[in-house]
Design an enzyme around this catalytic site. Structure first.
Site, short mmCIF file in Angstrom:
data_model
loop_
_atom_site.label_atom_id
_atom_site.label_comp_id
_atom_site.label_asym_id
_atom_site.label_seq_id
_atom_site.Cartn_x
_atom_site.Cartn_y
_atom_site.Cartn_z
N LEU A 8 0.84 -1.19 0.00
CA LEU A 8 0.00 0.00 0.00
C LEU A 8 0.88 1.24 0.00
O LEU A 8 1.69 1.46 0.90
CB LEU A 8 -0.93 -0.01 1.21
CG LEU A 8 -1.82 -1.26 1.35
CD1 LEU A 8 -2.82 -1.08 2.49
CD2 LEU A 8 -2.53 -1.58 0.05
N ARG A 15 1.88 15.14 6.49
CA ARG A 15 2.77 15.55 7.57
C ARG A 15 4.22 15.66 7.12
O ARG A 15 5.05 16.24 7.84
CB ARG A 15 2.66 14.56 8.75
CG ARG A 15 1.33 14.66 9.48
CD ARG A 15 1.16 13.52 10.49
NE ARG A 15 2.25 13.49 11.45
CZ ARG A 15 2.47 12.48 12.28
NH1 ARG A 15 1.68 11.40 12.23
NH2 ARG A 15 3.48 12.52 13.14
N GLY A 80 -9.56 4.13 3.19
CA GLY A 80 -9.16 3.15 4.18
C GLY A 80 -8.34 2.03 3.59
O GLY A 80 -8.28 1.82 2.37
N ASN A 169 -1.44 -3.98 16.55
CA ASN A 169 -1.50 -4.37 15.14
C ASN A 169 -0.51 -3.56 14.31
O ASN A 169 -0.51 -2.33 14.36
CB ASN A 169 -2.92 -4.14 14.63
CG ASN A 169 -3.05 -4.40 13.14
OD1 ASN A 169 -2.45 -5.33 12.62
ND2 ASN A 169 -3.83 -3.57 12.47
N ARG A 315 32.68 8.16 -7.96
CA ARG A 315 31.35 8.37 -8.53
C ARG A 315 30.91 7.13 -9.33
O ARG A 315 31.70 6.22 -9.56
CB ARG A 315 31.36 9.63 -9.39
CG ARG A 315 31.56 10.92 -8.59
CD ARG A 315 31.79 12.11 -9.49
NE ARG A 315 30.68 12.31 -10.40
CZ ARG A 315 30.73 13.13 -11.46
NH1 ARG A 315 31.84 13.78 -11.74
NH2 ARG A 315 29.68 13.27 -12.23
N TYR A 348 41.59 14.30 -11.35
CA TYR A 348 40.27 13.90 -11.85
C TYR A 348 40.47 12.88 -12.97
O TYR A 348 41.13 13.16 -13.98
CB TYR A 348 39.47 15.09 -12.38
CG TYR A 348 38.21 14.66 -13.09
CD1 TYR A 348 37.13 14.16 -12.37
CD2 TYR A 348 38.11 14.70 -14.49
CE1 TYR A 348 35.98 13.73 -13.02
CE2 TYR A 348 36.96 14.28 -15.14
CZ TYR A 348 35.91 13.79 -14.40
OH TYR A 348 34.77 13.36 -15.03
N TYR A 369 35.12 15.98 -21.55
CA TYR A 369 33.86 16.57 -22.02
C TYR A 369 34.15 17.77 -22.89
O TYR A 369 34.86 18.69 -22.50
CB TYR A 369 33.03 16.98 -20.81
CG TYR A 369 31.65 17.49 -21.12
CD1 TYR A 369 30.79 16.79 -21.96
CD2 TYR A 369 31.19 18.69 -20.56
CE1 TYR A 369 29.51 17.26 -22.23
CE2 TYR A 369 29.91 19.16 -20.83
CZ TYR A 369 29.08 18.44 -21.66
OH TYR A 369 27.81 18.90 -21.93
N SER A 387 52.90 15.09 -13.33
CA SER A 387 52.00 16.01 -12.63
C SER A 387 51.49 17.11 -13.55
O SER A 387 52.20 17.58 -14.44
CB SER A 387 52.73 16.63 -11.43
OG SER A 387 53.07 15.64 -10.49
#
Length: 445
Positions: A8, A15, A80, A169, A315, A348, A369, A387
């Site tokens: 359900l 709330r 209900g 219950n 990632r 990266y 990219y 480097s």
């Protein structure tokens, strides 16, 4: 006997103070709905029906992302729990096995508890999951005679003596499909709330001479999420148990309370996890790895003996092989780091493959990219990337090749070659002193 699940998930959850359906709010990196579905999957259900209402399409999409075979039934009016279950009837047409009704906002009912309910169903027409409540509050009460559950009375309709009962219950119910829907056909809304209660099937079953019983679980399994405070409490409960389970399984955590795990996190024994590590969804860590402090991992597989961090970010699509090292302030995305390779600092690596025992220097960037598309970088075994090298993808660096520090690499580097991609340095005698003097004079003015 085959089993079907009805979950359900139709409520708006006012709330929560959110436009998002309550059942899609995340606990341990996964929607509440997924927690119920994963627990139910331990029964190998023949069918899963999600009863959705508010933002039904979003709920459906979430369910299908976890189980492409899940079905969705629509409850257009919230009348209900009994009414909600009836909406699944069409989806279960022709199904003759058992049905377990669960709630998407009750995320901690365990697979073991559901299996106990399935076993109890062999001897009883209706099985209800109950718990002994420390504070019964407004829960429905279970009225027992020995092992027989006679009926369930909602708090609003309970007498003072019935409210004194502490066996409560949870809402989770098991019955065979035909019995469940036959009983629901006789449920009325003649109660204080004017709703069709699923719980009324117990009294109706007993009136027909059918047996009903209760399986009792720990109260912690029945924690419901109805507000942001409930969600925070559920998160804390999940993390506490998940950390304890890892410690019990042979994982070392030097500061367990600072480690955060997801629903699907898998970590092998003899792994060491330092403080302040976050495991977002989709992380598997094999035996004997070391995850150093302040690292964030998501969608990542880490092999035995690898060392990650501190301050590393892995990632989705990061694949770290045995004995590889990913150091401080390194970000890896959609890239394979082969065994023995080192990517130790300020780097990266995205959309790339790094060969065995390759060494990636500080400040290296795979420029993957171009503003429209992503491109791959391939670095061979035992290659040395100096480097501050910028690797402009698509580009390949061969085995045992080298790039000079500060190079911009725009063409492939053959195996064993040294690539230099920088302008020749020239020195201007005395120009620095003259320039400083000019700047200081301008500042005084």
């Amino acid at each position: 006997m085959e089993t079907a699940l009805i979950i359900l998930a139709a409520g708006k959850g006012t709330r929560m103070k959110s436009d998002r359906p309550k059942v899609l709010h995340e606990l341990a990196g996964a929607p509440l709905l997924h927690h119920a579905m994963r627990a139910g999957s331990a029964l190998s259900p023949a069918r899963i029906v999600i009863v959705a209402g508010h933002e039904a399409e979003a709920v459906k999409a979430s369910a299908l992302s976890l189980d492409p075979d899940a079905q969705t039934a629509l409850q257009t009016e919230q009348l209900g729990t009994g009414h909600a279950v009836l909406q699944a009837r069409t989806a279960l047409e022709g199904f003759e096995g058992d049905v377990i009704v669960m709630f998407a906002d009750t995320p901690f009912v365990s697979p073991q508890t559901l299996q106990a309910m399935a076993r109890a169903r062999r001897d009883h027409a209706v099985v209800v999951l109950g718990f002994e409540a420390a504070d019964p509050a407004r829960y429905g009460r279970l009225l027992m005679q020995g092992d027989t559950l006679e009926r369930i009375v909602e708090f609003k309709d309970a007498s003072p003596d019935e409210r004194a009962i502490t066996l409560c219950n949870s809402g989770v119910v098991a019955a065979d499909a035909k019995t469940l829907f036959d009983l629901l056909d006789d449920v009325t809304n003649d109660n204080a709330a004017g709703e069709y209660y699923l719980t009324d099937i117990v009294g109706l079953a007993r009136a027909r001479g059918l047996s009903a019983t209760t399986v009792i679980c720990d109260e912690a399994e029945t924690l419901g999420v109805n507000s942001r405070a409930d969600l925070a409490a559920a998160e804390a409960a999940f993390q506490t148990k998940a950390r304890a389970d890892l410690l019990e399984a042979g994982v070392t955590m030097t500061a367990p309370d600072t480690v955060f795990l997801s629903l699907d996190t898998a970590i092998g024994p003899d792994t060491t996890i330092e403080p302040n590590v976050v495991f977002a969804p989709g992380v598997t860590v094999e035996n004997g790895a070391v995850i150093r402090a302040f690292s964030h991992l998501e969608g990542t597989h880490i092999s035995s003996g690898a060392v990650i961090g501190p301050y590393a970010r892995l990632r989705p699509g990061a694949e770290i092989a045995e004995g590889a090292k990913v150091g401080n302030f390194v970000e890896i995305k959609n890239a394979e780091i082969a065994s023995g390779a080192k990517v130790n600092h300020l780097t990266y690596i995205g959309d790339a493959s790094i060969g065995e025992n390759a060494n990636i220097g500080a400040g290296v960037v795979t420029c993957n990219y171009d503003g429209v598309s992503k491109h791959r970088t391939e670095i061979g075994a035992r290659a040395f990337i100096g480097s501050s090298t910028m690797l402009v993808a698509p580009v390949k660096v061969g085995d045992e090749a080298m790039t000079a520090s500060g190079s911009v690499i725009t063409s492939d580097v053959p195996e064993g070659d040294l690539a230099l991609g920088r302008a020749r340095q020239t020195n201007k005698p005395g120009l620095a002193r003259k320039l400083f003097a000019r700047l200081r004079a301008a500042k005084k003015d």
